[in-house]
Motif scaffolding. Structure first.
Motif, PDB file in Angstrom:
ATOM      1  N   PRO A 152       1.115  -1.168  -0.017  1.00  6.03           N
ATOM      2  CA  PRO A 152       0.034   0.003  -0.066  1.00  6.03           C
ATOM      3  C   PRO A 152       0.818   1.264   0.032  1.00  6.03           C
ATOM      4  CG  PRO A 152       0.005  -0.972   2.438  1.00  6.03           C
ATOM      5  CD  PRO A 152       0.802  -1.900   1.499  1.00  6.03           C
ATOM      6  N   VAL A 153       0.557   2.301  -0.795  1.00  8.30           N
ATOM      7  CA  VAL A 153       1.296   3.479  -1.153  1.00  8.30           C
ATOM      8  C   VAL A 153       0.314   4.490  -0.724  1.00  8.30           C
ATOM      9  CG1 VAL A 153       2.483   4.954  -2.668  1.00  8.30           C
ATOM     10  CG2 VAL A 153       2.871   2.685  -2.747  1.00  8.30           C
ATOM     11  N   PHE A 154       0.376   5.256   0.523  1.00 13.04           N
ATOM     12  CA  PHE A 154      -0.623   5.958   0.847  1.00 13.04           C
ATOM     13  C   PHE A 154      -0.543   7.506   0.297  1.00 13.04           C
ATOM     14  CE2 PHE A 154      -0.042   2.913   4.288  1.00 13.04           C
ATOM     15  CZ  PHE A 154      -1.336   2.694   4.177  1.00 13.04           C
ATOM     16  N   ALA A 155      -1.793   7.866   0.010  1.00 11.81           N
ATOM     17  CA  ALA A 155      -1.825   9.293  -0.791  1.00 11.81           C
ATOM     18  C   ALA A 155      -2.340  10.326   0.257  1.00 11.81           C
ATOM     19  CB  ALA A 155      -2.543   9.362  -2.057  1.00 11.81           C
ATOM     20  N   ASP A 156      -1.975  11.548   0.399  1.00  8.45           N
ATOM     21  CA  ASP A 156      -2.459  12.678   1.304  1.00  8.45           C
ATOM     22  C   ASP A 156      -3.958  12.794   0.809  1.00  8.45           C
ATOM     23  OD1 ASP A 156      -2.727  13.986   3.515  1.00  8.45           O
ATOM     24  OD2 ASP A 156      -0.838  15.380   2.862  1.00  8.45           O
ATOM     25  N   ILE A 157      -4.621  13.540   1.746  1.00  8.94           N
ATOM     26  CA  ILE A 157      -6.259  13.844   1.245  1.00  8.94           C
ATOM     27  C   ILE A 157      -6.495  15.294   1.247  1.00  8.94           C
ATOM     28  CG2 ILE A 157      -6.572  11.804   2.725  1.00  8.94           C
ATOM     29  CD1 ILE A 157      -7.086  13.541   5.212  1.00  8.94           C
ATOM     30  N   ARG A 158      -7.699  15.412   0.659  1.00  6.18           N
ATOM     31  CA  ARG A 158      -8.300  16.621   0.826  1.00  6.18           C
ATOM     32  C   ARG A 158      -8.585  17.215   2.081  1.00  6.18           C
ATOM     33  NH1 ARG A 158     -12.950  17.348  -3.512  1.00  6.18           N
ATOM     34  NH2 ARG A 158     -13.348  19.036  -2.344  1.00  6.18           N
ATOM     35  N   PRO A 159      -8.236  18.637   2.270  1.00  4.95           N
ATOM     36  CA  PRO A 159      -8.359  19.107   3.787  1.00  4.95           C
ATOM     37  C   PRO A 159      -9.963  19.311   3.968  1.00  4.95           C
ATOM     38  CG  PRO A 159      -7.669  20.890   2.388  1.00  4.95           C
ATOM     39  CD  PRO A 159      -7.557  19.597   1.399  1.00  4.95           C
ATOM     40  N   ASP A 160     -10.611  19.341   3.090  1.00  5.93           N
ATOM     41  CA  ASP A 160     -12.135  19.567   3.586  1.00  5.93           C
ATOM     42  C   ASP A 160     -13.140  18.061   3.704  1.00  5.93           C
ATOM     43  OD1 ASP A 160     -11.817  18.871   0.723  1.00  5.93           O
ATOM     44  OD2 ASP A 160     -13.267  20.355  -0.176  1.00  5.93           O
ATOM     45  N   ILE A 161     -12.981  17.354   2.764  1.00  6.03           N
ATOM     46  CA  ILE A 161     -13.959  16.147   2.626  1.00  6.03           C
ATOM     47  C   ILE A 161     -13.040  14.793   3.050  1.00  6.03           C
ATOM     48  CG2 ILE A 161     -15.474  16.878   1.336  1.00  6.03           C
ATOM     49  CD1 ILE A 161     -14.423  15.109  -0.921  1.00  6.03           C
ATOM     50  N   TRP A 162     -11.552  14.919   3.054  1.00 11.72           N
ATOM     51  CA  TRP A 162     -10.863  14.055   3.818  1.00 11.72           C
ATOM     52  C   TRP A 162     -10.377  12.834   2.915  1.00 11.72           C
ATOM     53  CZ3 TRP A 162     -14.583  14.563   8.360  1.00 11.72           C
ATOM     54  CH2 TRP A 162     -14.600  15.917   8.767  1.00 11.72           C
ATOM     55  N   ALA A 208      -9.004  10.822  -0.677  1.00  9.86           N
ATOM     56  CA  ALA A 208      -7.659  11.024  -1.507  1.00  9.86           C
ATOM     57  C   ALA A 208      -7.655  12.152  -2.291  1.00  9.86           C
ATOM     58  CB  ALA A 208      -7.234   9.885  -2.114  1.00  9.86           C
ATOM     59  N   ASP A 209      -6.530  13.172  -2.227  1.00 13.70           N
ATOM     60  CA  ASP A 209      -6.573  14.327  -3.016  1.00 13.70           C
ATOM     61  C   ASP A 209      -6.037  13.747  -4.433  1.00 13.70           C
ATOM     62  OD1 ASP A 209      -5.608  16.482  -4.595  1.00 13.70           O
ATOM     63  OD2 ASP A 209      -4.559  17.223  -2.798  1.00 13.70           O
ATOM     64  N   PRO A 210      -6.655  13.965  -5.456  1.00 18.87           N
ATOM     65  CA  PRO A 210      -6.527  13.295  -6.888  1.00 18.87           C
ATOM     66  C   PRO A 210      -4.819  13.825  -7.069  1.00 18.87           C
ATOM     67  CG  PRO A 210      -8.718  14.060  -6.848  1.00 18.87           C
ATOM     68  CD  PRO A 210      -8.022  14.352  -5.571  1.00 18.87           C
ATOM     69  N   ALA A 211      -4.461  14.789  -6.999  1.00 18.95           N
ATOM     70  CA  ALA A 211      -3.148  15.208  -7.392  1.00 18.95           C
ATOM     71  C   ALA A 211      -2.107  14.456  -6.548  1.00 18.95           C
ATOM     72  CB  ALA A 211      -3.051  16.712  -7.026  1.00 18.95           C
ATOM     73  N   ALA A 212      -2.305  14.075  -5.262  1.00 16.95           N
ATOM     74  CA  ALA A 212      -1.460  13.451  -4.568  1.00 16.95           C
ATOM     75  C   ALA A 212      -1.546  11.918  -4.963  1.00 16.95           C
ATOM     76  CB  ALA A 212      -1.857  13.359  -2.869  1.00 16.95           C
ATOM     77  N   VAL A 213      -2.605  11.436  -5.394  1.00 12.69           N
ATOM     78  CA  VAL A 213      -2.709  10.138  -5.835  1.00 12.69           C
ATOM     79  C   VAL A 213      -1.847  10.118  -7.358  1.00 12.69           C
ATOM     80  CG1 VAL A 213      -4.207   8.502  -7.181  1.00 12.69           C
ATOM     81  CG2 VAL A 213      -5.228   9.589  -4.979  1.00 12.69           C
ATOM     82  N   GLU A 214      -2.097  11.040  -8.187  1.00 13.07           N
ATOM     83  CA  GLU A 214      -1.369  11.035  -9.444  1.00 13.07           C
ATOM     84  C   GLU A 214       0.171  10.927  -9.140  1.00 13.07           C
ATOM     85  OE1 GLU A 214      -2.106  11.780 -14.025  1.00 13.07           O
ATOM     86  OE2 GLU A 214      -2.732  13.479 -12.600  1.00 13.07           O
TER      87      GLU A 214
END
Length: 379
Positions: free
Chosen positions: A99-109, A111-117
């Motif tokens: 598992p490679v964890f991606a950071d999250i959106r600060p509003d709805i928590w 995965a932040d799509p930009a962090a995923v990519e």
């Protein structure tokens, strides 16, 4: 002190008892039987909006099955939305993938799509998004990323029964989705889960693997000869019992009312929190329907969450932290920095949310929370 306001509470009664009685009378109590089949058909059609559903022993087993049939394995990497109970990351590790964890959106928590990519490498085979506390993630953006890089997309909809994203129900938003029917979830049999998909081949393979690698016994019921199954693939015992499926059929009858009640409490909380300083209500985006499996507030960084929690509990209001910043858990050995998830992990506080809450209890919760925050500031 008056009665404790429970953090979570199932809504069960005579209907569930009658459903269990019906299973007793059917004579088929074990897993993957006719009651499971009836539940799967209703759940796929009425909740997930998919062609197929498979009832499982819990959401962890559904996650493992989904990852297995999608092909995750040793040497692979799967990108996981970080803010989630570790069952999500564990299920990836169970396949031998990382598992490679991606950071999250600060509003709805989610995965932040930009962090995923940004986390994609040549080893990446898929994306496992999490609908945090039930609100769906950004599936249009995530699907575009997956298609661009030739990856599959999976939805951890553990908390999401009754949720939707741009008019589409949770459970239909990815190649495979998984649900939980744990006692804290919106509909529950105490434990249980489901895998949903529109892909007949994936559904068939998952069904085979969830019964040790053979077709369920129901397929041989009524046979006039003596069929002997052959095991040609290593599978698991991930079946839901028909007793639990009977409870889930009764819960499906309740789902509309349960969602209405949770959304009523969420709206009341949001209105009352608007006048409380140093705490923020959760964000519910207009293009998705939130099922409010949990209600998690964000405390300002100068508020002592431990003191707030102690005050709430001392005054009969149950609470808990939100969920896990999974990348911080030592089991994964993850070395990256995910500042949004790590920060919210320390500031989130779950307050009571269930369909049985009364208006007066909701008022008591917010009044006590306001007092707790004030007490924390002056302690």
């Amino acid at each position: 002190m008056s009665d404790v306001v429970a953090l979570g509470q199932p809504t069960v009664g005579d209907e569930e008892l009658e459903a269990i009685r019906a299973v007793f009378e059917s004579g088929w109590l074990s897993g993957a039987g006719p009651t499971c089949q009836a539940f799967e058909q209703r759940f796929a059609a009425e909740v997930a909006g998919t062609a197929h559903a498979l009832a499982t022993s819990n959401c962890g087993s559904a996650l493992h099955l989904g990852l297995d049939v999608l092909g995750a394995g040793p040497g692979d990497e799967v990108i996981v939305g970080d803010y989630t109970f570790p069952a999500t990351g564990h299920s990836v590790a169970w396949t031998g993938a990382t598992p490679v964890f991606a950071d999250i959106r600060p509003d709805i928590w989610s995965a932040d799509p930009a962090a995923v990519e940004a986390a994609i490498t040549p080893k990446t085979v898929g994306i496992l998004a999490v609908d945090v506390f039930g609100q769906p993630a950004d599936y249009d953006e995530l699907r575009a990323i997956a298609d661009r890089h030739g990856l599959w997309l999976m939805e951890d909809a553990a908390c999401s029964a009754g949720a939707s994203y741009k008019g589409r129900p949770a459970g239909s938003l990815a190649d495979v989705a998984t649900f939980s029917f744990h006692g804290r979830k919106g509909i529950t049999a105490g434990e249980g889960g489901a895998l949903t998909t529109d892909d007949a081949e994936l559904a068939s393979h998952a069904r085979k693997l969830h019964t040790y690698g053979i077709a369920p016994a129901l397929t041989r019921e009524g046979s006039t000869d003596l069929p002997v199954p052959s095991f040609d693939e290593l599978g698991y015992n991930y079946r839901l019992s028909d007793l639990a499926a009977g409870v889930m059929l009764a819960q499906l009858d309740r789902l509309g009312t349960l969602l209405t009640n949770r959304r009523r409490i969420a709206a009341a909380y949001e209105e009352m929190l608007s006048s409380v300083d140093r705490v923020s209500a959760p964000v519910a985006l207009a293009d998705r329907e939130h099922p409010w499996q949990s209600y998690v507030v964000t405390l300002d960084s100068d508020v002592d969450r431990g003191r707030v929690a102690a005050h709430l509990k001392a005054n009969g209001v149950q609470c808990n932290f939100g969920t896990y910043a999974s990348h911080l858990q030592p089991v994964y050995g993850f070395t990256g920095s995910l500042p949004v998830s790590a920060d919210l992990f320390t500031r989130h506080l779950a307050i009571p949310m269930h369909a049985n809450l009364t208006d007066s209890e909701a008022e008591r919760v917010i009044e006590t929370l306001a007092q707790a925050i004030e007490s924390s500031a002056t302690a």
